[in-house]
Design a protein around this motif. Sequence first.
Motif, PDB file in Angstrom:
ATOM      1  N   UNK A 231       0.840  -1.201   0.000  1.00 37.75           N
ATOM      2  CA  UNK A 231       0.000   0.000   0.000  1.00 37.75           C
ATOM      3  C   UNK A 231       0.879   1.257   0.000  1.00 37.75           C
ATOM      4  N   UNK A 232       1.886   1.272   0.867  1.00 42.02           N
ATOM      5  CA  UNK A 232       2.799   2.412   0.921  1.00 42.02           C
ATOM      6  C   UNK A 232       3.504   2.585  -0.419  1.00 42.02           C
ATOM      7  N   UNK A 233       3.921   1.482  -0.997  1.00 44.00           N
ATOM      8  CA  UNK A 233       4.636   1.522  -2.266  1.00 44.00           C
ATOM      9  C   UNK A 233       3.753   2.058  -3.398  1.00 44.00           C
ATOM     10  N   UNK A 234       2.506   1.638  -3.450  1.00 43.05           N
ATOM     11  CA  UNK A 234       1.591   2.104  -4.507  1.00 43.05           C
ATOM     12  C   UNK A 234       1.408   3.613  -4.434  1.00 43.05           C
ATOM     13  N   UNK A 235       1.071   4.113  -3.236  1.00 39.41           N
ATOM     14  CA  UNK A 235       0.874   5.556  -3.085  1.00 39.41           C
ATOM     15  C   UNK A 235       2.190   6.317  -3.265  1.00 39.41           C
TER      16      UNK A 235
ATOM     17  N   UNK B  59       2.983   6.624  -7.019  1.00 40.02           N
ATOM     18  CA  UNK B  59       2.129   7.644  -7.636  1.00 40.02           C
ATOM     19  C   UNK B  59       2.657   9.041  -7.300  1.00 40.02           C
ATOM     20  N   UNK B  60       2.974   9.261  -6.034  1.00 44.95           N
ATOM     21  CA  UNK B  60       3.541  10.547  -5.627  1.00 44.95           C
ATOM     22  C   UNK B  60       4.877  10.816  -6.288  1.00 44.95           C
ATOM     23  N   UNK B  61       5.694   9.780  -6.406  1.00 43.54           N
ATOM     24  CA  UNK B  61       7.009   9.912  -7.031  1.00 43.54           C
ATOM     25  C   UNK B  61       6.879  10.288  -8.509  1.00 43.54           C
TER      26      UNK B  61
ATOM     27  N   UNK C 186       7.540  14.326 -12.710  1.00 44.67           N
ATOM     28  CA  UNK C 186       7.005  15.176 -13.775  1.00 44.67           C
ATOM     29  C   UNK C 186       7.268  16.648 -13.468  1.00 44.67           C
ATOM     30  N   UNK C 187       7.097  17.039 -12.213  1.00 46.21           N
ATOM     31  CA  UNK C 187       7.345  18.426 -11.824  1.00 46.21           C
ATOM     32  C   UNK C 187       8.822  18.794 -12.013  1.00 46.21           C
ATOM     33  N   UNK C 188       9.711  17.892 -11.650  1.00 47.88           N
ATOM     34  CA  UNK C 188      11.137  18.130 -11.844  1.00 47.88           C
ATOM     35  C   UNK C 188      11.500  18.231 -13.314  1.00 47.88           C
ATOM     36  N   UNK C 189      10.932  17.356 -14.127  1.00 51.06           N
ATOM     37  CA  UNK C 189      11.179  17.385 -15.568  1.00 51.06           C
ATOM     38  C   UNK C 189      10.697  18.698 -16.165  1.00 51.06           C
ATOM     39  N   UNK C 190       9.528  19.147 -15.770  1.00 49.52           N
ATOM     40  CA  UNK C 190       8.986  20.413 -16.281  1.00 49.52           C
ATOM     41  C   UNK C 190       9.851  21.600 -15.834  1.00 49.52           C
ATOM     42  N   UNK C 191      10.364  21.554 -14.616  1.00 51.44           N
ATOM     43  CA  UNK C 191      11.265  22.614 -14.156  1.00 51.44           C
ATOM     44  C   UNK C 191      12.530  22.653 -15.009  1.00 51.44           C
TER      45      UNK C 191
END
Length: 108
Positions: free
Chosen positions: A66-70, A73-75, A80-85
């Motif tokens: 469960x921790x790994x799935x969430x 997703x967060x990772x 994506x945010x880092x790539x866009x930056x």
Amino acid sequence: MENNIAEGKNIATIAYITLIGLIVAFVQNGEKKNKFAGYHIRQSLGLMCTGFALALVNIIPFLGWIISIFGVIGLMVLWFMGLMNAINGKEQPIPLLGNLYAKWFANL
């Protein structure tokens, strides 16, 4: 400063594309020592390490899954945010963990 960002944009973007891209970016930036590219290499390295940690947590039955799935997703959102930056030429830390990554990998 503007020139520094323009020169490092390609290397910074490559750093976010898989582990091989991170290694290629690290090697390319080895002789140039572009500050912008180095910043995003450290952010990407932090994301990779977090991904490996989540893979280890995934070994634990049920709660680890469960921790790994969430976490994955967060990772992915943080990646994506880092790539866009990097693409947009921003030297902005990834939310939540970016400042820690910059601190932990400051020697690279």
